[in-house]
Design an enzyme around this catalytic site. Structure first.
Site, mmCIF file in Angstrom:
data_model
loop_
_atom_site.group_PDB
_atom_site.id
_atom_site.type_symbol
_atom_site.label_atom_id
_atom_site.label_comp_id
_atom_site.label_asym_id
_atom_site.label_seq_id
_atom_site.Cartn_x
_atom_site.Cartn_y
_atom_site.Cartn_z
ATOM 1 N N ASP A 8 0.872 -1.156 0.000
ATOM 2 C CA ASP A 8 0.000 0.000 0.000
ATOM 3 C C ASP A 8 0.923 1.223 0.000
ATOM 4 O O ASP A 8 2.115 1.103 0.307
ATOM 5 C CB ASP A 8 -0.870 -0.034 1.266
ATOM 6 C CG ASP A 8 -1.716 1.202 1.414
ATOM 7 O OD1 ASP A 8 -2.290 1.661 0.408
ATOM 8 O OD2 ASP A 8 -1.809 1.726 2.544
ATOM 9 N N LEU A 9 0.398 2.375 -0.345
ATOM 10 C CA LEU A 9 1.238 3.589 -0.407
ATOM 11 C C LEU A 9 0.937 4.561 0.739
ATOM 12 O O LEU A 9 1.802 4.833 1.589
ATOM 13 C CB LEU A 9 0.993 4.286 -1.755
ATOM 14 C CG LEU A 9 1.662 5.639 -1.947
ATOM 15 C CD1 LEU A 9 3.177 5.496 -2.068
ATOM 16 C CD2 LEU A 9 1.120 6.334 -3.194
ATOM 17 N N ASP A 10 -0.308 5.056 0.743
ATOM 18 C CA ASP A 10 -0.680 6.101 1.694
ATOM 19 C C ASP A 10 -0.685 5.552 3.129
ATOM 20 O O ASP A 10 -1.451 4.644 3.445
ATOM 21 C CB ASP A 10 -2.079 6.641 1.357
ATOM 22 C CG ASP A 10 -2.121 7.266 -0.026
ATOM 23 O OD1 ASP A 10 -1.191 8.011 -0.366
ATOM 24 O OD2 ASP A 10 -3.096 7.011 -0.769
ATOM 25 N N THR A 56 0.945 10.400 3.434
ATOM 26 C CA THR A 56 -0.111 11.051 2.658
ATOM 27 C C THR A 56 -1.495 10.826 3.249
ATOM 28 O O THR A 56 -2.416 11.571 2.929
ATOM 29 C CB THR A 56 -0.108 10.526 1.204
ATOM 30 O OG1 THR A 56 0.373 9.190 1.241
ATOM 31 C CG2 THR A 56 0.745 11.375 0.306
ATOM 32 N N LYS A 92 -9.676 5.162 5.406
ATOM 33 C CA LYS A 92 -8.332 4.752 4.970
ATOM 34 C C LYS A 92 -8.386 3.546 4.031
ATOM 35 O O LYS A 92 -9.018 2.537 4.338
ATOM 36 C CB LYS A 92 -7.453 4.435 6.190
ATOM 37 C CG LYS A 92 -7.038 5.714 6.889
ATOM 38 C CD LYS A 92 -6.049 5.498 7.993
ATOM 39 C CE LYS A 92 -5.768 6.835 8.660
ATOM 40 N NZ LYS A 92 -5.347 6.706 10.030
ATOM 41 N N SER A 111 -1.960 0.449 -4.448
ATOM 42 C CA SER A 111 -2.615 1.586 -3.801
ATOM 43 C C SER A 111 -3.916 1.894 -4.514
ATOM 44 O O SER A 111 -3.986 1.848 -5.743
ATOM 45 C CB SER A 111 -1.705 2.820 -3.873
ATOM 46 O OG SER A 111 -2.428 3.977 -3.493
ATOM 47 N N ALA A 112 -4.947 2.253 -3.729
ATOM 48 C CA ALA A 112 -6.227 2.652 -4.319
ATOM 49 C C ALA A 112 -6.132 4.034 -4.954
ATOM 50 O O ALA A 112 -7.048 4.465 -5.654
ATOM 51 C CB ALA A 112 -7.304 2.665 -3.235
ATOM 52 N N LYS A 148 -10.698 -1.965 -2.023
ATOM 53 C CA LYS A 148 -10.455 -2.626 -0.743
ATOM 54 C C LYS A 148 -11.717 -2.444 0.110
ATOM 55 O O LYS A 148 -12.327 -1.379 0.026
ATOM 56 C CB LYS A 148 -9.262 -1.959 -0.027
ATOM 57 C CG LYS A 148 -7.952 -2.065 -0.813
ATOM 58 C CD LYS A 148 -6.846 -1.216 -0.180
ATOM 59 C CE LYS A 148 -5.622 -1.187 -1.103
ATOM 60 N NZ LYS A 148 -4.513 -0.358 -0.593
ATOM 61 N N GLU A 177 0.102 -2.911 4.816
ATOM 62 C CA GLU A 177 -1.034 -1.997 4.901
ATOM 63 C C GLU A 177 -1.096 -1.244 6.227
ATOM 64 O O GLU A 177 -0.678 -1.764 7.260
ATOM 65 C CB GLU A 177 -2.336 -2.811 4.823
ATOM 66 C CG GLU A 177 -2.864 -3.040 3.445
ATOM 67 C CD GLU A 177 -3.504 -1.795 2.823
ATOM 68 O OE1 GLU A 177 -3.733 -0.804 3.546
ATOM 69 O OE2 GLU A 177 -3.756 -1.828 1.616
ATOM 70 N N ASP A 178 -1.690 -0.052 6.196
ATOM 71 C CA ASP A 178 -1.972 0.681 7.435
ATOM 72 C C ASP A 178 -3.478 0.736 7.728
ATOM 73 O O ASP A 178 -3.878 1.262 8.762
ATOM 74 C CB ASP A 178 -1.443 2.118 7.346
ATOM 75 C CG ASP A 178 -2.239 2.943 6.347
ATOM 76 O OD1 ASP A 178 -2.527 2.423 5.250
ATOM 77 O OD2 ASP A 178 -2.589 4.087 6.669
HETATM 78 C C1 BG6 Z 1 -5.971 5.299 -0.630
HETATM 79 C C2 BG6 Z 1 -6.122 6.210 0.563
HETATM 80 O O1 BG6 Z 1 -4.660 4.855 -0.721
HETATM 81 O O2 BG6 Z 1 -6.310 5.987 -1.831
HETATM 82 C C3 BG6 Z 1 -7.503 6.828 0.604
HETATM 83 O O3 BG6 Z 1 -5.881 5.470 1.753
HETATM 84 C C4 BG6 Z 1 -7.806 7.522 -0.728
HETATM 85 O O4 BG6 Z 1 -7.564 7.755 1.660
HETATM 86 C C5 BG6 Z 1 -7.635 6.510 -1.858
HETATM 87 O O5 BG6 Z 1 -9.131 8.023 -0.730
HETATM 88 C C6 BG6 Z 1 -7.907 7.111 -3.238
HETATM 89 O O6 BG6 Z 1 -6.961 8.102 -3.515
HETATM 90 P P1 BG6 Z 1 -7.059 9.135 -4.723
HETATM 91 O O7 BG6 Z 1 -5.730 9.844 -4.680
HETATM 92 O O8 BG6 Z 1 -7.245 8.347 -5.976
HETATM 93 O O9 BG6 Z 1 -8.215 10.028 -4.448
HETATM 94 MG MG MG Z 2 -2.959 3.169 3.367
#
Ligand code: BG6
Ligand code: MG
Length: 225
Positions: free
Chosen positions: A15-17, A23, A51, A122-123, A153, A177-178
């Site tokens: 996962d990224l954020d 972020t 999240k 990452s989403a 997810k 993941e967080d």
């Molecule tokens: C996830 C975050 O990685 O990405 C969420 O944890 C975020 O908080 C989601 O809403 C989608 O991100 P983005 O940048 O496409 O709006």
């Molecule tokens: Mg995350």
């Protein structure tokens, strides 16, 4: 279900954020701002629940929390999500390698040096921009494109695709993941889940660390056996 031992692991799907960089704080700030504007009460439960969740699903979660899910047309919802994203993109434009979370760069170097494959799950549609600003793009030759997913997810799809991109069986991958929704996604994909953060929130993780600095190959080996 019996999961892999350390010796069976061949790849890592990240996962990224909130894992590579903080972020998640910027996502939270931008959603909180929108929730205030929409007059939806903010809470830690809502913050944690958002999240890992895709942009439009996050907006729906916020509207539902305020019983406002039927108050906006689809076009209006898209405009609200775009407004949040504009604020978020402004925040990430200021990011530099200093925003990489503690220990992550060393961990990625260690994974590379030991021949593990690495993918991003990452989403976020802003993932590639964030990696670029952190100067980490080269570490992630394989990135799941969230635009290609039919479900977000906690559905396993994104982690299943991550393993697929690496050409590995899910059982031989570790997902990191967080978010609770993310840990559920990793587990449902039959990968080994490593959770970073709160023990209660991440109770379903196979292995958990309080923070990224504790996530080392040696500590993972110790935990998995
Ligand atoms: C996830 C975050 O990685 O990405 C969420 O944890 C975020 O908080 C989601 O809403 C989608 O991100 P983005 O940048 O496409 O709006
Ligand atoms: Mg995350």
């Amino acid at each position: 279900m019996v999961k892999a031992s350390f010796d069976q692991i061949k790849g890592f799907v990240f996962d990224l954020d909130g894992v590579i960089t903080d972020t998640s704080l910027y996502h939270t700030k931008a959603w909180h701002q929108l929730a205030d504007k929409l007059d939806v009460a903010w809470s830690k439960t809502l913050e944690d629940g958002l999240k890992g969740i895709s942009r439009m699903d996050s907006l729906e979660m916020i509207l539902k929390t305020g019983n406002k899910e039927n108050d906006y047309s689809q076009d209006e919802k898209v405009a609200l999500a775009t407004e949040k994203n504009t604020n978020y993109v402004n925040e990430i434009s200021k990011m530099t390698p200093e925003n990489i979370l503690p220990g992550i760069k060393d961990f990625l170097d260690d994974l590379r040096a030991n021949g593990y494959q690495i993918a991003l799950a990452s989403a976020s549609k802003n993932g590639p921009t964030v990696l670029k600003n952190l100067e980490l793009t080269d570490y992630f030759p394989k990135i799941v494109d969230p635009a290609t997913l039919s479900k977000g997810k906690p559905d396993p799809e994104i982690y299943t695709k991550g393993a697929e991109l690496l050409g590995l069986a899910p059982e031989t991958c570790i997902g990191v993941e967080d978010a609770a929704a993310g840990v559920q996604a990793i587990n449902a994909a039959n990968e080994v889940s490593v959770g970073i953060g709160d023990a209660t929130l991440l109770k379903e993780a196979d292995v958990r660390f309080d923070n990224t600095a504790e996530m080392t190959l040696a500590n993972i080996k110790k935990a998995l056996g």
